[in-house]
Every structure is written in C-alpha cells, then in structure tokens.
Design an enzyme around this catalytic site. Sequence first.
Site, PDB file in Angstrom:
ATOM      1  N   ARG A 154       0.653  -1.359   0.250  1.00 23.18           N
ATOM      2  CA  ARG A 154      -0.121  -0.548   0.419  1.00 23.18           C
ATOM      3  C   ARG A 154       0.795   1.176   0.129  1.00 23.18           C
ATOM      4  NH1 ARG A 154      -1.651   0.937   4.253  1.00 23.18           N
ATOM      5  NH2 ARG A 154      -1.074  -1.125   5.360  1.00 23.18           N
TER       6      ARG A 154
ATOM      7  N   TYR B 151      -1.938  -3.646  -6.699  1.00 19.37           N
ATOM      8  CA  TYR B 151      -1.545  -4.589  -5.470  1.00 19.37           C
ATOM      9  C   TYR B 151      -2.261  -4.657  -5.053  1.00 19.37           C
ATOM     10  CZ  TYR B 151      -0.027  -5.567  -0.769  1.00 19.37           C
ATOM     11  OH  TYR B 151      -0.274  -6.451   0.722  1.00 19.37           O
TER      12      TYR B 151
ATOM     13  N   LYS C  31      -9.836  -1.874   1.676  1.00 20.71           N
ATOM     14  CA  LYS C  31      -9.424  -1.852   3.112  1.00 20.71           C
ATOM     15  C   LYS C  31      -9.746  -0.302   2.705  1.00 20.71           C
ATOM     16  CE  LYS C  31      -6.232  -3.918   4.310  1.00 20.71           C
ATOM     17  NZ  LYS C  31      -5.636  -4.065   6.174  1.00 20.71           N
TER      18      LYS C  31
ATOM     19  N   HIS D 132     -10.092  -2.603  12.282  1.00 18.37           N
ATOM     20  CA  HIS D 132      -9.066  -3.218  11.784  1.00 18.37           C
ATOM     21  C   HIS D 132      -8.762  -4.868  12.454  1.00 18.37           C
ATOM     22  CE1 HIS D 132      -4.494  -3.379   9.307  1.00 18.37           C
ATOM     23  NE2 HIS D 132      -5.566  -4.013   8.624  1.00 18.37           N
TER      24      HIS D 132
ATOM     25  N   SER E  76      -1.353  -3.531  10.395  1.00 17.48           N
ATOM     26  CA  SER E  76      -0.761  -4.527   9.258  1.00 17.48           C
ATOM     27  C   SER E  76       0.639  -5.014   9.205  1.00 17.48           C
ATOM     28  CB  SER E  76      -0.401  -3.882   7.955  1.00 17.48           C
ATOM     29  OG  SER E  76      -1.406  -2.829   7.505  1.00 17.48           O
ATOM     30  N   ALA E  77       0.605  -7.094   9.079  1.00 17.53           N
ATOM     31  CA  ALA E  77       1.876  -7.586   9.288  1.00 17.53           C
ATOM     32  C   ALA E  77       2.660  -7.830  10.934  1.00 17.53           C
ATOM     33  CB  ALA E  77       3.016  -7.051   7.842  1.00 17.53           C
ATOM     34  N   CYS E  78       0.991  -7.672  11.708  1.00 23.96           N
ATOM     35  CA  CYS E  78       1.326  -7.311  13.095  1.00 23.96           C
ATOM     36  C   CYS E  78       1.210  -9.083  13.699  1.00 23.96           C
ATOM     37  CB  CYS E  78       1.565  -6.438  13.936  1.00 23.96           C
ATOM     38  SG  CYS E  78       2.507  -4.810  13.783  1.00 23.96           S
TER      39      CYS E  78
ATOM     40  N   THR F 249      -3.311 -12.155  11.623  1.00 23.39           N
ATOM     41  CA  THR F 249      -3.778 -13.794  10.908  1.00 23.39           C
ATOM     42  C   THR F 249      -3.272 -14.703  11.401  1.00 23.39           C
ATOM     43  OG1 THR F 249      -3.758 -12.468   8.313  1.00 23.39           O
ATOM     44  CG2 THR F 249      -3.712 -15.390   7.935  1.00 23.39           C
TER      45      THR F 249
ATOM     46  N   ASP G 269      -8.654  -9.491   9.567  1.00 28.17           N
ATOM     47  CA  ASP G 269      -8.250  -8.462   9.077  1.00 28.17           C
ATOM     48  C   ASP G 269      -9.224  -7.133   9.660  1.00 28.17           C
ATOM     49  OD1 ASP G 269      -5.820  -6.743   8.490  1.00 28.17           O
ATOM     50  OD2 ASP G 269      -7.574  -6.384   6.178  1.00 28.17           O
TER      51      ASP G 269
ATOM     52  N   ARG H 153       2.432 -12.037  -0.312  1.00 29.36           N
ATOM     53  CA  ARG H 153       0.946 -12.274  -0.337  1.00 29.36           C
ATOM     54  C   ARG H 153       0.446 -13.519  -0.792  1.00 29.36           C
ATOM     55  NH1 ARG H 153      -1.321  -9.247   4.126  1.00 29.36           N
ATOM     56  NH2 ARG H 153       0.042  -7.217   4.304  1.00 29.36           N
TER      57      ARG H 153
ATOM     58  N   ARG I 124       4.174  -3.889  17.798  1.00 29.49           N
ATOM     59  CA  ARG I 124       5.193  -4.673  17.631  1.00 29.49           C
ATOM     60  C   ARG I 124       6.042  -3.166  17.816  1.00 29.49           C
ATOM     61  NH1 ARG I 124       7.727  -8.311  13.949  1.00 29.49           N
ATOM     62  NH2 ARG I 124       5.217  -8.491  12.920  1.00 29.49           N
TER      63      ARG I 124
ATOM     64  N   GLY J 158       2.101 -19.696  19.359  1.00 30.98           N
ATOM     65  CA  GLY J 158       0.491 -21.114  19.825  1.00 30.98           C
ATOM     66  C   GLY J 158       0.788 -20.393  21.368  1.00 30.98           C
TER      67      GLY J 158
ATOM     68  N   ASN K 237       0.911 -17.832  22.506  1.00 31.99           N
ATOM     69  CA  ASN K 237      -0.094 -16.454  23.105  1.00 31.99           C
ATOM     70  C   ASN K 237      -1.450 -17.395  23.798  1.00 31.99           C
ATOM     71  OD1 ASN K 237       2.050 -14.677  22.210  1.00 31.99           O
ATOM     72  ND2 ASN K 237       0.923 -14.607  20.303  1.00 31.99           N
TER      73      ASN K 237
HETATM   74  O1  SAT Z   1      -2.049  -4.748   1.731  1.00 29.02           O
HETATM   75  S1  SAT Z   1      -3.504  -4.807   2.639  1.00 29.02           S
HETATM   76  O2  SAT Z   1      -3.548  -3.435   3.007  1.00 29.02           O
HETATM   77  O3  SAT Z   1      -4.466  -5.303   1.789  1.00 29.02           O
HETATM   78  C1  SAT Z   1      -3.627  -6.162   4.039  1.00 29.02           C
HETATM   79  C2  SAT Z   1      -2.742  -4.730   4.704  1.00 29.02           C
HETATM   80  O4  SAT Z   1      -2.172  -4.160   4.603  1.00 29.02           O
HETATM   81  O5  SAT Z   1      -3.626  -4.564   6.336  1.00 29.02           O
HETATM   82 MN    MN Z   2      -4.603  -4.895   6.814  1.00 24.40          MN
END
Ligand code: SAT
Ligand code: MN
Length: 596
Positions: free
Chosen positions: A83, A211, A220, A240, A262-264, A267, A289, A381, A412, A506, A508
């Site tokens: 993004r 992307y 988003k 989010h 994002s990315a923390c 998932t 998400d 991704r 983070r 796990g 966590n």
């Molecule tokens: O790339 S996305 O916006 O779909 C995922 C994210 O950054 O949370």
């Molecule tokens: Mn996200």
Amino acid sequence: MAKLLMTKTTLGNGNTDNQSVRRWVEAQAKLCQPDQIYWCDGSEAEKETLTAEAVAQGILVKLNQEKLPGCYYHRSNPNDVARVEQCTFICTPMQEEAGPTNNWMAPKAMYAKLGAMCAGAMKGRTMYVVPYLMGPPGSPMTKVGIELTDSLYVVLSMRIMARMGEVAYKQLGDSDDFNRGLHCMLDVNPDRRFIAHFPHDNAVISVGSNYGGNVLLGKKCLALRIGSFLGRNEGWMAEHMLILGVESPAGEKTYVAAAFPSACGKTNFAMMVPPAHFKGWKIWTVGDDIAWMKPGEDGRLYAINPEAGYFGVVPGTNSKSNPTAVQTIARDTIFTNVALTPDGDVWWEGKDGPVPKECLDWRGNKWTPDSKEKAAHPNSRFAAPMKNNPMLDPLANDPNGVPISAIIFGGRRADTMPLVYQAFNWIHGVYIGATMGSEMTAAAVGGLGQVRRDPMAMLPFCGYDMGDYFRHWIVMRKLIKFTPRIFHVNWFRKDEAGNFLWPGFGENMRVLKWIVDRCNGRANAVETPLGWVPYAKDFDLSGLADYSSEKFDRVQTINYDDWRRELLQQDELFMRIYSHLPKELIFQRELLVARL
Ligand code: SAT
Ligand code: MN
C-alpha cells in the site's frame, strides 16, 4: 433477465436489471473506452475461463497441481508491492472532515484529475464488472459493491476475497445503494498512482497500481475507509480487527476482536492452534483483518467479517507459526511475489522444509541460497478462500455475526509495552487504543522499523478525522449495554540482548486464556498504573519449557523512564489531531500521568 443495452461488446453471464448499476457502468465505459465489457457472474465455470485467460496472458502461472491443487502464482511490477499511503486520499467537500492524518483533495478536483487519467485508459482492454458483497448474504450489516477493473488478477482475487457474482445483485435488488469502485491499472507507474475515496458518494477510484490493498476495493477502501465513515453515520464500527472464537473444553465459546497494525500477526493470531498443554481448547476463525461491529438487540456488540478470504503475509508462514494457514493455502490460492521453484512449487523465507538449491525470486531472477536478496518479497501475500480454513468458525457466515466479549489492541514494540494489561473501563480502553504505537512493517512503503502512532491500527484506514473517530468510539459506549472488556498486548518485547521475552505464536493462547477468564469473571488481576495485569500465579505458565516466573515478571515490567518517553511520543499524535480530540482522552492522559 433483459438483455444488456450496452454500446460495447458484452461478455460474461453476469446480468442485472438494476438501472442504477447499468447507467453507472455505461458511463464509466464511456469514459475508459474498453474494447469490451465482461459481466462477471461468480460461477465456477467463469473462474475456469478467466483463470485460463490469465494464464494465457502470463498474468498467472499455473503451479504444480499435484502439490498445490487450484493454486496460481503472480508476480507484480517490482514498483508495486505494498500500500502507498502517500497516494491515498480522502475526498470530502471540507478538508476538516478528512482530518490532519489523511491526504485530502476536494472531490471535484479529484474527479477531474482522475477522470482525465482514466479517459480512454481501457482502450484495447476489457473492463470487468465485478459485483460483490462485503458481509454474509442476507445480513443487515452487509454492503454491496461493484468494482470495474481492467485487471484479471483483481477479478480473480476479488473472487476469493469477497462473495462475488449474482449474490450481490440479489442483495442489491433495485436499490442504488452500492459502492462504486473504478480501477484502472494504467501503466502501473508510482507517479500516476492514486487511491481516492469519496465517502459522501460511497465511491472509490484507484489508478496506477495492481497491489491488493490498493486495488481490491472491497477490502481497505470499502470495508475500512468508506466503512468507517458510513459506520459513524449509521451507528456501527468498521475496524481493522481479526475476530476469533475461543472454545473451552466445556464447550463455552467466547468471541474476541483484536486490532494489530498490518503485518503484526493478525492472521497468525486468528488461526492460532493452542499448545498441547491446552487440551480440549480450540480457536475458531471468524476473520483475520476486518470487523464490522454493531450493537445487537440483546445489548451486546455483534461482529461480522465482511470478507470471504484471507490476504495474508506469506514469509514466516510455517507449521510452527501458523499450521492452520499452511493447510488453508494448500489449494485454491493465488500467491503473489513469493519465489518459484523449478518444479512449479512456491517458496518463501521461513517455509517448512529445505531451502531450494535454486529458484526464481519474486522479481523472476535466478536465486540461490548464496544470494544476498530475499527470494520472496517481505510483503508477498497469499489470497486464500476462508472456506478452506479447517478451523473456520461455524458462525463465520451467520448474518447476525458473533457477540464480542473482548477487544484487544496490540502493536509491535521492542520495549515499554508489557505482554498484557486490561483497561479499567471502556473509555480507558479507548485511550489505550487511541495511543497505540507500533514499529512499521513492509505492509506499507517507507519507515521500516520506526515506532509510529497507529490508533486502533486504523491510521491508514480511517475515512474521516481521527479525533471524530475517537468520539465515535466514546459515543458507541452508550449504545452497548454489555461492553466488551478492552486489553492491550505486545508479543514483541525484547531484552537488552535483543531476544524476545515471550515465545509468541501458539503460546499466545496463555494470554488469550487469561483474557477470556477475565471476561467470564474467573481470573484474578492486580491494579497497576497502566491497568489490570495478571498475578504470576494466575497466569498459566505450566508446561512452557525454560520459562520462569521471573522472565514473566520481566515481560510485564513497567519501566518508568520508558513511560515518560512514551507519554511524550503519544503527545505528538494528540497535538496533531488536537482540534477534534475528545476531552475525555485528555483526561485519561492526565489520570495516567498521575498514576505513574
Ligand atoms: O495490503 S493490504 O492493505 O491488503 C493488507 C494490509 O496492509 O493490512
Ligand atoms: Mn490489514
């Protein structure tokens, strides 16, 4: 259904009598001038046709179908891997409405600018009409969107990420209440890249990118930026957040929503497998998400996951970090910007099994274990359908959603933030969310590793003024009779030598269990200046090899020097958004200073 009266050649079996849809599509086609228009119906047959077309055009590579049935591979333009917040705009009539943390342009000016860029942009190309739902069919919370795109990759990804096709027209009926999304790839040039939101028109225009977060417009753009704006006006919340259900051995189910940037690890957390020690406990995924939350008639807060798939970070995904994801992405998945092995398999840093002797990296260059660069892009991704998740919650498609007992905020942070603490009450929880900070990740361009304030993990995704958004959170308190308890977690605290103070993944589950027990009135806690924290004796560390209660004390330490610095950093955000900042949050800050 009536034949479409389009001026262009029309393809595909999707069809609608909805005049608003047809007029709008016609107008956009007139602007973009595609050679043909393809109306998607969302069927399996269509998936096969379009996938074959994407393979023929080199947009997708068919992976080894024995190893990865139904899986395909895509490589993006190397300039288009995340993004781009600098190119993301909120276009409200008044700049004040968008607030100081969003880029802003007047709608008229932005429509003119992007209109000029889209004019004739689809000449020689196909315009795909992608009708989709955000939310389960038939839910009063669900929203309809239609995305027009000249990217087959987007069509096939939207098909995974949202409920796509006829189902959307069915929900829409003859209403004109749908999100109008237009996406033109143009020449995928960062200088001509814009993701523009028009909240008052429920519309999005995205150009110059291909992307995920920039172009899968249901995600988003609609579900968060436009969604947060609609939610404020309509009395609900677009967040989010992942949503998961914790099932105890006795079969008691407790639902939790959690906001991490994002990315923390949203998932991973949403798909967590409890360690062997937690016999009989299960984690069920509702979403990984985004959460749309609305007070229910029984006074509780109910959440749906508007999405139908997972767009997750690939590197680091393995049978230790996320065994459920490993199963979920083993079929029907599109992988983007990972590495490709000679036998048509995919590879990434942190994958199970041996490192390949040779492969093609995410750019398509030869890669060997001696290469200096990473084989997979750090923000590579997977797009995988949620129905492949073996731990998909039975209520994930329930139109009513699931009742939320706890909200967790997290970032983070190598220092300052303890593993877990609980807010004293809702408004204190709003303050904790509003002052969240996190080290930046590869999910957005720029600033890697720096701590930035990311309130409720919504800084890049809030479609209006941040201060007004905090006000909305405070107002929601009055609409919810049984408010979820609010917590803050940090899996990433390190010691002086740079080693993580908590094993994470796990394990966590131990934190989650304390949270669930707090919600259900079972666990003890002690009051600290930050909030309620577990006594070491009330926190289950048994069966955790080499983890002493002394180490637990360290991960929970409140360091007063760190907190002085933290408060000053928090002030930077508060100063930036001061004009709309609810005074309740300033009082919360004062109370925290006094307690410290
Ligand atoms: O790339 S996305 O916006 O779909 C995922 C994210 O950054 O949370
Ligand atoms: Mn996200």
